[in-house]
Enzyme design. Structure first.
Site, PDB file in Angstrom:
ATOM      1  N   ASP A  87       0.947  -1.266   0.212  1.00  0.00           N
ATOM      2  CA  ASP A  87       0.094  -0.066   0.021  1.00  0.00           C
ATOM      3  C   ASP A  87       0.698   1.371  -0.048  1.00  0.00           C
ATOM      4  OD1 ASP A  87      -2.264   1.546  -0.155  1.00  0.00           O
ATOM      5  OD2 ASP A  87      -3.067   1.153   2.098  1.00  0.00           O
ATOM      6  N   LYS A  88       0.252   2.279  -0.100  1.00  0.00           N
ATOM      7  CA  LYS A  88       0.829   3.526  -0.240  1.00  0.00           C
ATOM      8  C   LYS A  88       0.060   4.437   0.714  1.00  0.00           C
ATOM      9  CE  LYS A  88      -0.088   7.871  -2.060  1.00  0.00           C
ATOM     10  NZ  LYS A  88      -1.325   8.583  -1.799  1.00  0.00           N
ATOM     11  N   HIS A  89       0.782   5.321   1.350  1.00  0.00           N
ATOM     12  CA  HIS A  89      -0.043   6.403   2.261  1.00  0.00           C
ATOM     13  C   HIS A  89       0.557   7.853   2.098  1.00  0.00           C
ATOM     14  CE1 HIS A  89      -2.109   8.054   5.746  1.00  0.00           C
ATOM     15  NE2 HIS A  89      -1.023   8.746   6.049  1.00  0.00           N
ATOM     16  N   SER A  90      -0.149   8.907   1.892  1.00  0.00           N
ATOM     17  CA  SER A  90       0.083  10.377   2.176  1.00  0.00           C
ATOM     18  C   SER A  90      -0.116  10.939   3.323  1.00  0.00           C
ATOM     19  CB  SER A  90      -0.317  10.818   0.548  1.00  0.00           C
ATOM     20  OG  SER A  90      -0.233  12.311   0.726  1.00  0.00           O
ATOM     21  N   THR A 138      -9.224  11.285   0.353  1.00  0.00           N
ATOM     22  CA  THR A 138      -9.561  10.320  -1.113  1.00  0.00           C
ATOM     23  C   THR A 138     -10.950   9.614  -1.089  1.00  0.00           C
ATOM     24  OG1 THR A 138      -7.291   9.511  -1.252  1.00  0.00           O
ATOM     25  CG2 THR A 138      -8.664   7.942  -2.143  1.00  0.00           C
ATOM     26  N   ARG A 186      -7.532  14.088  19.754  1.00  0.00           N
ATOM     27  CA  ARG A 186      -6.340  14.514  19.562  1.00  0.00           C
ATOM     28  C   ARG A 186      -6.748  15.943  18.888  1.00  0.00           C
ATOM     29  NH1 ARG A 186      -3.631  10.878  15.742  1.00  0.00           N
ATOM     30  NH2 ARG A 186      -2.240  12.836  15.258  1.00  0.00           N
ATOM     31  N   SER A 201      -0.835   6.423  14.865  1.00  0.00           N
ATOM     32  CA  SER A 201      -2.034   6.619  13.958  1.00  0.00           C
ATOM     33  C   SER A 201      -2.197   5.931  12.725  1.00  0.00           C
ATOM     34  CB  SER A 201      -2.669   7.958  13.912  1.00  0.00           C
ATOM     35  OG  SER A 201      -3.991   8.109  13.245  1.00  0.00           O
ATOM     36  N   LYS A 205      -2.982   1.710  11.402  1.00  0.00           N
ATOM     37  CA  LYS A 205      -4.088   1.483  10.318  1.00  0.00           C
ATOM     38  C   LYS A 205      -3.354   0.694   9.247  1.00  0.00           C
ATOM     39  CE  LYS A 205      -5.316   5.785  10.295  1.00  0.00           C
ATOM     40  NZ  LYS A 205      -5.868   7.151  10.758  1.00  0.00           N
ATOM     41  N   LYS A 206      -2.325   1.011   8.833  1.00  0.00           N
ATOM     42  CA  LYS A 206      -1.596   0.344   7.713  1.00  0.00           C
ATOM     43  C   LYS A 206      -1.054  -0.914   7.739  1.00  0.00           C
ATOM     44  CE  LYS A 206      -2.266   3.516   4.702  1.00  0.00           C
ATOM     45  NZ  LYS A 206      -3.187   3.169   3.462  1.00  0.00           N
TER      46      LYS A 206
END
Length: 460
Positions: A87-90, A138, A186, A201, A205-206
Site C-alpha cells: 500500500d501507499k500512504h500520503s 480520497t 487529539r 495513528s 492502520k496500515k
C-alpha cells in the site's frame, strides 16, 4: 496486577517511559469501555495524549503503542490471497490524488505484467481517509462516483482484491477502533501535531492491512501538515523504523507541497483529472501529478519484485498508464465496488458547479510563491472540504490552477478558476487566493519534487 489509568498518566506526565503492560492496558481500556462502564474517561485519555505530546515516546514505547492500536480490533489477513500485499500512504496535501492513479497502476501490473521466478501477484488493500482541515480526502473524491461503495467489510474487501487486485475503501468501524477514539480527542486537545501520535495513528492502520511493504509520501512545504522540513523528516524516520520493526518493508519519500498537485483541487474534479490521465489525455498542468504517481508506483513495483530498481519501476508505471491498462483496471475496481462506470465516458459533463469565477494575473511576471495551506483552505471554504468530522462536502466545488510556480505570466492571463455550488461561497476564497498568489518580476527558485528518500538503510 491491576494497572490504573491515573498511574499511567502520572508516569508519562513525569517524563518516565511507560511499560508495555501500561500501554497495552490503557489501549484495551479505552476500546472496551461502554456508556455503563467507563474504564478510562475522555479526560484521562486527553491527559495521556498531552503527556505524550510534551515528552514523546522512545522507540520501544512507540512500537508497543502502534502494535496495541493495530490489534485493538479486526485486522485484514491477506495470506489466503497468496499475493504480495502493498500500500501507499500520503500525509495529505492539496490536490493530492495519486491514490486514484496508483491503485489501478499496481492492479494492472499484478494482473498483466507477471515476472518469472515465482514472484507472487500483487494486491493493494488501499484504506483511505476523508478530508479534514486544508487537506483533501480520497474517500470524498471516490464517493462522488454514483453508487461507489467505500464501506466494504473485510470479507467484501477480500472478494474485490481477488477479482481486481486493488480496492479503495474506508476504515471499517471494527478496524483499529483505538485510533478513531484517540484521533477524535487529539483534534480537540491540541495534540494532533505530535509526530509520535501521528506515526502510531498512520502505521497502526496500515499495518492492520497485513502488508508486506509500504511506501509513504510525506509532504514538505507550505501545504504540508508538518510545519518544517526537519519535522517531516523526523516523522518519516519514525514511520520507516516502525514499519521495518513490524516486518513490513517501508520506504518514505519526502515530496514537495508548495503548490497544489496537478490541475484540479476538489472532489469530482480530481477524479476527472485522473480519468483523463488514464484515458491518455495528459494536460500540461497534470505533469507533476503524473511524475509523482509514477515515482511512488515505481517504488511499490520495486518492493513487490516487479522492477529491479525504483527507477525502472517508474518507467514500467508510466508504460502501464500510457497503455490504457490502468484505466481498464480502474473500471474493474469501480464496477466491483458498485460504482457507475458510464460516468467516465464524459467526465467533464458531470462537473456541474452552479457558480464559477476566474482570477487573472494582476501584472506581467512569474508566479513566484503561495501559501499552499491557504490555497487548501480556499478549496475547503468553497465547499469541497470540511471544518470538522461529519460535515458534508460538495462534489463539484474546488479550483482549477492555470499556472504553476515559475510560469511566466502576462497581465490579465487566467491564474485560477474557482467553483462552488453556492455563489455566496465565492467571495472569501477569491480574496484568500488573491492575497496568497504572488507574482514577481524574476522567476523563483523551485524545490525538486522529491526532496529526500528515507529507507531502513538511512537510519542510524
Amino acid at each position: 496486577m491491576t494497572i490504573h489509568a491515573i498511574d499511567v498518566i502520572l508516569h508519562k506526565r513525569d517524563g518516565l517511559a511507560l511499560t508495555d503492560a501500561e500501554i497495552q492496558s490503557f489501549i484495551r481500556a479505552l476500546v472496551d469501555r461502554t456508556p455503563e462502564k467507563q474504564f478510562v474517561t475522555d479526560a484521562q485519555i486527553a491527559s495521556l495524549l498531552m503527556a505524550i505530546f510534551q515528552h514523546g515516546l522512545d522507540t520501544r514505547e512507540l512500537a508497543t503503542l502502534t502494535t496495541a492500536m493495530r490489534f485493538s480490533g479486526e485486522t485484514f489477513d491477506a495470506t489466503p490471497l497468496h499475493t504480495f500485499t502493498i500500500d501507499k500512504h500520503s500525509t495529505g496535501g492539496v490536490g493530492d490524488k495519486t491514490s486514484l492513479l496508483i491503485a489501478p497502476i499496481l492492479a494492472a501490473a499484478g494482473l498483466s505484467k507477471p515476472k518469472p521466478g515465482g514472484v507472487p501477484g500483487i494486491c493493494v488493500p488501499m484504506i483511505s481517509g476523508r478530508s479534514l482541515g486544508h487537506t483533501g480526502g480520497t474517500l470524498d473524491k471516490l464517493e462522488t462516483i454514483p453508487g461507489f461503495n467505500t464501506q466494504l467489510n473485510l470479507q467484501q474487501l477480500t472478494s474485490v482484491l481477488k477479482e481486481c487486485g486493488a480496492a479503495l475503501i474506508g476504515q471499517t468501524p471494527r478496524v483499529v477502533p483505538a485510533d478513531r477514539i484517540l484521533y477524535a480527542l487529539r483534534d480537540h486537545t491540541g495534540t494532533v501535531e505530535s509526530p509520535f501520535l501521528i506515526c502510531a495513528s498512520i502505521m497502526s492502520k496500515k499495518l492492520a492491512e497485513s502488508l508486506n511493504a509500504l511506501v509513504l509520501d510525506v509532504k514538505v512545504g507550505s501545504g504540508a501538515f508538518m510545519p518544517t522540513y526537519e519535522k517531516s523528516k523526523f516523522l518519516s524516520e519514525l514511520m520507516v523504523r516502525t514499519g521495518e520493526a513490524s516486518g513490513t518493508r517501508t520506504a518514505a519519500l519526502l515530496t514537495s507541497m508548495d503548490e497544489p498537485l496537478g490541475r484540479f483541487s476538489g472532489n469530482w474534479i480530481e477524479v476527472w483529472e485522473c480519468v483523463d490521465i488514464m484515458q491518455g489525455k495528459r494536460h500540461p498542468m497534470s505533469a507533476d501529478l503524473i511524475e509523482l504517481s509514477n515515482i511512488l508506483s515505481g517504488w511499490m513495483l520495486h518492493l513487490a519484485g516487479r522492477a529491479d530498481t525504483p527507477e525502472s519501476g517508474a518507467n514500467l508505471s508510466d508504460e502501464i498508464l500510457a497503455s490504457g491498462e490502468a484505466y481498464q483496471a480502474w473500471l474493474k475496481i469501480i464496477a466491483a465496488q458498485s460504482g457507475d462506470i458510464t460516468i467516465f465516458e464524459d467526465p467533464a459533463a458531470f462537473h456541474k458547479p452552479t457558480a464559477t469565477r476566474t482570477l487573472t494575473a494582476s501584472q506581467d511576471g512569474y508566479l513566484s510563491s503561495m501559501d499552499c495551506k491557504q490555497v487548501g483552505w480556499a478549496v475547503q471554504r468553497l465547499g469541497a472540504g470540511r471544518a470538522k468530522p461529519g460535515d458534508a462536502v460538495s462534489a463539484h466545488a474546488g479550483i482549477e490552477m492555470h499556472a504553476k510556480r515559475g510560469d511566466k505570466l502576462e497581465k490579465d492571463q487566467p491564474l485560477v478558476t474557482i467553483f462552488a455550488e453556492d455563489a455566496t461561497l465565492l467571495d472569501e476564497p477569491e480574496h484568500m487566493l488573491q492575497k496568497t498568489l504572488q507574482i514577481s518580476t524574476t522567476p523563483p527558485k523551485l524545490q525538486p519534487l522529491i526532496r529526500e528518500i528515507v529507507t531502513v538503510n538511512d537510519l542510524t
